[in-house]
Design a protein around this motif. Structure first.
Motif, PDB file in Angstrom:
ATOM      1  N   UNK A   1       0.855  -1.177   0.000  1.00 18.00           N
ATOM      2  CA  UNK A   1       0.000   0.000   0.000  1.00 18.00           C
ATOM      3  C   UNK A   1       0.894   1.230   0.000  1.00 18.00           C
ATOM      4  N   UNK A   2       0.329   2.340  -0.437  1.00 22.44           N
ATOM      5  CA  UNK A   2       1.100   3.568  -0.567  1.00 22.44           C
ATOM      6  C   UNK A   2       1.384   4.201   0.796  1.00 22.44           C
ATOM      7  N   UNK A   3       2.443   5.028   0.833  1.00 23.14           N
ATOM      8  CA  UNK A   3       2.781   5.750   2.059  1.00 23.14           C
ATOM      9  C   UNK A   3       1.593   6.581   2.525  1.00 23.14           C
ATOM     10  N   UNK A   4       1.253   6.479   3.795  1.00 26.42           N
ATOM     11  CA  UNK A   4       0.204   7.305   4.399  1.00 26.42           C
ATOM     12  C   UNK A   4      -1.130   7.213   3.657  1.00 26.42           C
ATOM     13  N   UNK A   5      -1.434   6.067   3.102  1.00 24.68           N
ATOM     14  CA  UNK A   5      -2.688   5.908   2.371  1.00 24.68           C
ATOM     15  C   UNK A   5      -3.866   5.946   3.343  1.00 24.68           C
ATOM     16  N   UNK A   6      -5.038   6.319   2.810  1.00 21.29           N
ATOM     17  CA  UNK A   6      -6.241   6.380   3.642  1.00 21.29           C
ATOM     18  C   UNK A   6      -6.569   5.028   4.238  1.00 21.29           C
ATOM     19  N   UNK A   7      -6.419   3.976   3.453  1.00 20.74           N
ATOM     20  CA  UNK A   7      -6.712   2.641   3.967  1.00 20.74           C
ATOM     21  C   UNK A   7      -5.814   2.282   5.146  1.00 20.74           C
ATOM     22  N   UNK A   8      -4.556   2.641   5.045  1.00 18.75           N
ATOM     23  CA  UNK A   8      -3.604   2.305   6.107  1.00 18.75           C
ATOM     24  C   UNK A   8      -3.852   3.145   7.354  1.00 18.75           C
TER      25      UNK A   8
END
Length: 842
Positions: A595-602
């Protein structure tokens, strides 16, 4: 200075000289070759004055360009290829198949006419045009002898009658077309109605020629006449309109061959129109034949419609329509289908459990990693810096209006890594399937994970445009919207069919609506575009975290078939598609991926983080959107192993080699769980010289059929050995030992089945006699799918919604009502499954 100017003009002079020679040749053939082109009989030329009375009016009033082409008179003409290609495409359509060449140049008109005749004579045309003859009306002779409207009508009737009595179908060239058709035609349009009826009834086809202004005044302004003709602009004009300068004409016109069905307004839009609660303006998707039609543009302007986006290769416009104009727009003759621009949302140990590790361990397979294959990911963007995907993105484009192609939401990176990620930081534990594939990042979901049908259509349009540049062979859509419109009318489904017909494998998530709070098993909630027959629709399997397949099952949330999209006839009766979906399942439960850095999902679900760190984050999610990229990556592996495979062959191989999961029926698992090892092994054996000319029952493989078993993590299982068609399951060794016509491009696998009085029959022109059709929807017993027990008869699916009604019990579940229409006309799609609480029992 004069010398320099002279040098600059030399190329232009050479071009003009060559053009002059070409036009002289064409002009000479079209004006003087009549008698010899007809049949070569000298008596016909010598006795032209008597030909009408003897019944041979064609010899007198037409010129047989096909005969001239067959004798090689046009073989050296190569100019105006764009226009000839477009004319051939239009002529081969089922509707509005009468092109009108719009140019003031008589020379160019003649070149296009000669080019059409030459292509047909050489057999370089679609099957619909094979054997047709091109006849050009000799208007000089016609008007010289038909000096009044009665004589003109009588002569045209004789010409049409003789064409109908001939042993060929005719394409009649009328130049200029407005001389005989339209209100301004000769003798106050005396034969316009006659020709209109003959063209509409299929007695003749017409190629017209005109200037754009004259055409619009005489024909384009008359909806009755305009519905028969398709304007053909010169390449220079089309480019000036910015339709496309980067693609070939066949891509510009590549639209679904599926005919529209029923009312031309989608059910949810019709409900909104009748509710009295419609907003002042409505976002909609308008499907037409020609997005650049000047007549259409003029009508849209009159209605106050704003064009927000256009997808010419898909015949689609995204429009903003005044609510008061919706009914009028739906009645316009050029409107093929009008639907809401619905919201689209994401649906949410891999190498070992899919069989990829077993595949790589076989002789000759160690290098199969999808190198050079392009996979288009239509999602929320892809992080270009994550360690598993860095340097792998070949092209990116945003369709959300946020002007960014990274992944602030986090879903697209997760999906892309499952399809093609190469884990370099955690010893390969979180690698995807096609670890060397190139990624095409088409961002259609915004920062909140939401998008629109128009954005998705625009991205699919770009796939067609860029497919050759980036070798895009696979498209993954881990997203969807509730299915309302029949696949015959749904704009997403029709766009998917265009891609598949162009040779692109399209993977779609089934959806996450397999259960709700009241019903542990729901049937009939496959999402769009997963309802499209040509797509490979993927449900989610639960591996319970083990590599072995012995404990695998279908995840409870995975959407089940049959498809409940429908079309409505003019009597208001609904006709349900009732197609068996999904096509197969793949691991999709609690999978770990990037997942991407600082993603909403994370950030919203920190407990689901498995690994953290800049460009190193891995998250555990579940859903059919996790299963779909597994199949997309597998398809890419097959296409590297055997680049000649068509989308239908890829679909057949995936289903034939799938593992049937014990206790689950076809409406839950399709043919079974994806098997990378078996699929690559079978793909390697398929001949690479197959084509549309390959006869049914010809050898499909280069050697004997493979052993129909695979061993994964110590467990050996038997393949399904069958393929799902629309309403049934086909079995038999012929599926892999002999070539079937349905394996080609431009057809559906199910085109080999005929429905007669509710009974399924094999079409022996498309399927060999060794392909057997099942009469039932089966529950697998863990052996081949055909060995399973009966869930229900497939005759129920063929009953057009009469027997299979909403709320009916299907053995162990409930078939839900269609579409879930909301009063405001807005349809919301599912997100990924992130909470373990949602996945109790999985």
């Amino acid at each position: 200075m004069n010398q320099s100017k002279s040098h600059r003009n030399r190329p232009l002079l050479r071009w003009l000289t060559a053009l002059g020679v070409t036009l002289s040749l064409v002009g000479g053939i079209l004006t003087s070759d009549n008698a010899s082109a007809q049949s070569g009989e000298s008596s016909r030329a010598a006795n032209r004055e008597k030909s009408k009375s003897s019944g041979n009016v064609l010899a007198k009033y037409t010129r047989d360009l096909s005969a001239a082409a067959e004798r090689g008179r046009f073989s050296s003409l190569t100019d105006r290829k764009y226009e000839v290609d477009r004319a051939i495409q239009i002529l081969s359509r089922a509707t509005r198949n009468n092109p009108v060449v719009l140019t003031d140049s008589q020379a160019v008109r003649d070149l296009v006419a000669a080019g059409i005749a030459n292509r047909i004579a050489n057999g370089d045309v679609p099957e619909a045009l094979v054997g047709k003859r091109v006849l050009k009306l000799d208007l000089n002779t016609l008007f010289h002898e038909a000096t009044n409207k009665f004589a003109l009508v009588d002569t045209l009737k004789q010409i049409i009658a003789e064409i109908n009595q001939a042993d060929f179908k005719a394409i009649v060239i009328i130049d200029p077309v407005q001389s005989l058709i339209g209100q301004s035609a000769a003798f106050d349009g005396a034969v316009s109605g006659l020709l209109h009826d003959s063209i509409k009834n299929g007695e003749i086809q017409c190629v017209g020629a005109s200037s754009e202004i004259a055409f619009q005044q005489s024909i384009g302004s008359d909806e009755k006449l305009a519905s028969l003709f398709f304007s053909l602009e010169m390449k220079e004009v089309a480019e000036a309109r910015n339709e496309s300068t980067e693609t070939s004409p066949d891509e510009n016109a590549r639209k679904s061959s599926e005919e529209f069905a029923g009312e031309n307004v989608s059910p949810d839009l019709r409900e909104l129109m009748q509710s009295g609660k419609a907003p002042s303006r409505v976002k909609a998707i308008l499907q037409v034949d020609d997005t650049n039609s000047s007549m259409l543009r003029e009508k849209l302007a009159q209605y106050g419609v704003k064009i927000e986006n256009q997808m010419p290769r898909l015949g689609t416009l995204a429009v903003d329509v005044p609510a008061r104009a919706l009914e009028e727009l739906s009645r316009n003759s050029q409107t093929r289908y009008l639907s809401l621009d619905r919201r689209v949302g994401s649906l949410g140990h891999v190498q070992a459990t899919t069989g990829e590790t077993a595949m790589l361990g076989e002789t000759g397979n160690s290098g199969i990693d999808a190198k050079g294959i392009g996979i288009a990911i239509l999602d929320s963007g892809i992080s270009p810096t994550h360690h598993s995907l860095k340097g792998r993105i070949a092209y990116s484009q945003d369709f959300t209006g946020e002007n960014r192609t990274d992944d602030p939401y986090g879903h697209g990176t997760y999906v892309a890594a499952l399809a093609a990620g190469k884990d370099t930081d955690y010893a390969g534990a979180y690698s995807g399937v096609a670890i060397a594939a190139n990624l095409i990042n088409l961002r259609v979901l915004d920062s909140s994970g939401s998008g629109s049908v128009s954005a998705l259509l625009n991205a699919l349009n770009v796939v067609l445009l860029k497919r050759s540049t980036y070798n895009i062979r696979v498209v993954n859509m881990s997203l969807g919207t509730p299915a309302v419109d029949s696949y015959k009318n749904d704009p997403l489904c029709r766009a998917v069919r265009s891609l598949v017909d162009a040779g692109i494998v399209v993977i779609a998530a089934a959806g996450n609506n397999g259960k709700d709070a009241l019903h542990p098993r729901l049937y009939g909630l496959i999402h769009s575009p997963g309802i499209e027959p040509s797509a490979i629709t993927v449900g989610a399997a639960n591996t319970f975290g083990t590599d072995a397949r012995s404990d695998d099952g279908v995840a409870t949330y995975s959407s089940r078939g049959p498809t409940r999209s429908y079309w409505t006839d003019l009597s208001g009766v609904k006709h349900y598609d009732n197609i068996i979906k999904p096509d197969l399942v793949a691991p999709g439960n609690k999978l770990v991926s990037a997942t991407a850095n600082n993603s909403s999902l994370l950030l919203s679900n920190p407990l689901l983080a498995v690994k953290t760190g800049t460009d190193k984050s891995e998250i555990r999610l579940s859903g059919t959107s996790a299963a779909s990229p597994i199949v997309a990556g597998t398809a890419a592996l097959l296409l590297e192993a055997n680049p000649s495979l068509t989308p239908n062959m890829v679909k057949m191989i995936l289903e034939y080699t799938a593992q049937p999961l014990t206790g689950f029926n076809m409406l839950e698992q399709g043919a079974g769980e994806v098997n990378v090892e078996g699929a690559v092994r079978l793909a390697n054996l398929v001949r690479t010289d197959l084509s549309a000319a390959t006869p049914v029952s010809a050898a499909l493989l280069t050697t004997t059929p493979p052993i129909v078993q695979t061993t994964i993590a110590g467990q050996t299982f038997t393949w399904s050995q069958g393929v799902i068609f629309k309403y049934d399951f086909a079995t038999g060794a012929d599926l892999v030992s002999q070539y079937q016509a349905v394996y080609g491009q431009g057809v559906l696998l199910s085109d080999g089945v005929l429905v007669s009085d509710g009974v399924l029959l094999s079409d022996l022109s498309k399927l060999s006699t060794g392909v057997l059709l099942s009469d039932n929807i089966l529950i697998s017993n863990g052996l081949t799918m055909s060995d399973g027990t009966v869930l229900m008869s497939n005759g129920v699916l063929l009953s057009d919604g009469v027997l299979l009604s909403d709320g009916v019990l299907i053995a162990d579940g409930v078939l839900v009502s269609d579409g879930v229409l909301l009063s405001d006309g807005v349809l919301l799609s599912d997100g990924v499954l992130v909470s373990d609480g949602v996945l109790v029992g999985d």
